[in-house]
Design a protein around this motif. Structure first.
Motif, PDB file in Angstrom:
ATOM      1  N   ILE A  24       0.853  -1.179   0.000  1.00  0.00           N
ATOM      2  CA  ILE A  24       0.000   0.000   0.000  1.00  0.00           C
ATOM      3  C   ILE A  24       0.891   1.232   0.000  1.00  0.00           C
ATOM      4  O   ILE A  24       2.060   1.174   0.362  1.00  0.00           O
ATOM      5  CB  ILE A  24      -0.954   0.041   1.227  1.00  0.00           C
ATOM      6  N   SER A  25       0.329   2.339  -0.422  1.00  0.00           N
ATOM      7  CA  SER A  25       1.041   3.615  -0.396  1.00  0.00           C
ATOM      8  C   SER A  25       0.286   4.552   0.531  1.00  0.00           C
ATOM      9  O   SER A  25      -0.938   4.566   0.521  1.00  0.00           O
ATOM     10  CB  SER A  25       1.103   4.237  -1.785  1.00  0.00           C
ATOM     11  N   ILE A  26       1.034   5.312   1.300  1.00  0.00           N
ATOM     12  CA  ILE A  26       0.395   6.321   2.152  1.00  0.00           C
ATOM     13  C   ILE A  26       0.896   7.691   1.723  1.00  0.00           C
ATOM     14  O   ILE A  26       1.985   7.801   1.159  1.00  0.00           O
ATOM     15  CB  ILE A  26       0.693   6.089   3.662  1.00  0.00           C
ATOM     16  N   PRO A  27       0.103   8.729   1.978  1.00  0.00           N
ATOM     17  CA  PRO A  27       0.576  10.077   1.638  1.00  0.00           C
ATOM     18  C   PRO A  27       1.869  10.383   2.391  1.00  0.00           C
ATOM     19  O   PRO A  27       1.979  10.079   3.584  1.00  0.00           O
ATOM     20  CB  PRO A  27      -0.558  10.979   2.116  1.00  0.00           C
ATOM     21  N   LYS A  28       2.838  10.960   1.692  1.00  0.00           N
ATOM     22  CA  LYS A  28       4.157  11.250   2.256  1.00  0.00           C
ATOM     23  C   LYS A  28       4.080  12.138   3.502  1.00  0.00           C
ATOM     24  O   LYS A  28       4.848  11.963   4.451  1.00  0.00           O
ATOM     25  CB  LYS A  28       4.991  11.961   1.188  1.00  0.00           C
ATOM     26  N   HIS A  29       3.122  13.060   3.486  1.00  0.00           N
ATOM     27  CA  HIS A  29       3.053  14.035   4.593  1.00  0.00           C
ATOM     28  C   HIS A  29       2.661  13.392   5.924  1.00  0.00           C
ATOM     29  O   HIS A  29       2.847  13.992   6.975  1.00  0.00           O
ATOM     30  CB  HIS A  29       2.098  15.181   4.237  1.00  0.00           C
ATOM     31  N   TYR A  30       2.148  12.158   5.876  1.00  0.00           N
ATOM     32  CA  TYR A  30       1.776  11.462   7.109  1.00  0.00           C
ATOM     33  C   TYR A  30       2.973  11.395   8.065  1.00  0.00           C
ATOM     34  O   TYR A  30       2.830  11.535   9.271  1.00  0.00           O
ATOM     35  CB  TYR A  30       1.310  10.034   6.803  1.00  0.00           C
ATOM     36  N   ILE A  31       4.169  11.146   7.488  1.00  0.00           N
ATOM     37  CA  ILE A  31       5.373  10.969   8.305  1.00  0.00           C
ATOM     38  C   ILE A  31       5.645  12.211   9.156  1.00  0.00           C
ATOM     39  O   ILE A  31       5.992  12.101  10.331  1.00  0.00           O
ATOM     40  CB  ILE A  31       6.595  10.651   7.406  1.00  0.00           C
ATOM     41  N   ASN A  32       5.478  13.384   8.557  1.00  0.00           N
ATOM     42  CA  ASN A  32       5.729  14.623   9.289  1.00  0.00           C
ATOM     43  C   ASN A  32       4.494  15.129  10.039  1.00  0.00           C
ATOM     44  O   ASN A  32       4.612  15.772  11.076  1.00  0.00           O
ATOM     45  CB  ASN A  32       6.230  15.714   8.338  1.00  0.00           C
TER      46      ASN A  32
END
Ligand SMILES: [Zn+2]
Length: 121
Positions: A93-101
């Motif tokens: 699955i892919s998650i939005p990159k901004h989730y990490i920050n």
């Protein structure tokens, strides 16, 4: 400045077999070489993906029985497009990159990833 003429020896098939004089450093051509004057792009020898259009790694000359990603009646898929529809492809699955920050707390991030998964997969 004198003009130089270089004799060519041509066989019955119109192939040049010898260039130059016998006594002056002639160049013997061992086998007829087909000169490619206009380089044909590799797209001519590799199949194109029927979905995204990129050049695949499958040679057009490869028999369909030995191909990966060939859909009978449709054509050749690239690896990426082929994997999208397979069970293996769906195991990521892919998650939005901004989730990490956006979620610096690991527990919160985990919850958001899980939520994203249930909403989108
Ligand atoms: Zn593709």
């Amino acid at each position: 400045m004198g003009e130089h003429h270089v004799p060519l020896q041509i066989d019955e098939n119109n192939n040049v077999t010898k260039v130059g004089h016998d006594m002056g450093g002639s160049y013997e051509i061992k086998e007829a070489v087909q000169l490619e004057l206009f380089s044909t792009s590799s797209i001519d020898i590799y199949e194109q993906c029927i979905l995204c259009g990129i050049e695949t790694t499958t040679l057009k000359t490869t028999h369909v029985d030995f191909r990966t990603g060939y859909i009978e009646g449709a054509g050749q898929l690239c690896r990426e497009c082929y994997m999208k529809g397979s069970a293996e492809g769906r195991q990521h699955i892919s998650i939005p990159k901004h989730y990490i920050n956006s979620y610096p707390n690991d527990m919160e991030l985990g919850a958001k990833v899980r939520q994203f998964y249930y909403e989108n997969y």
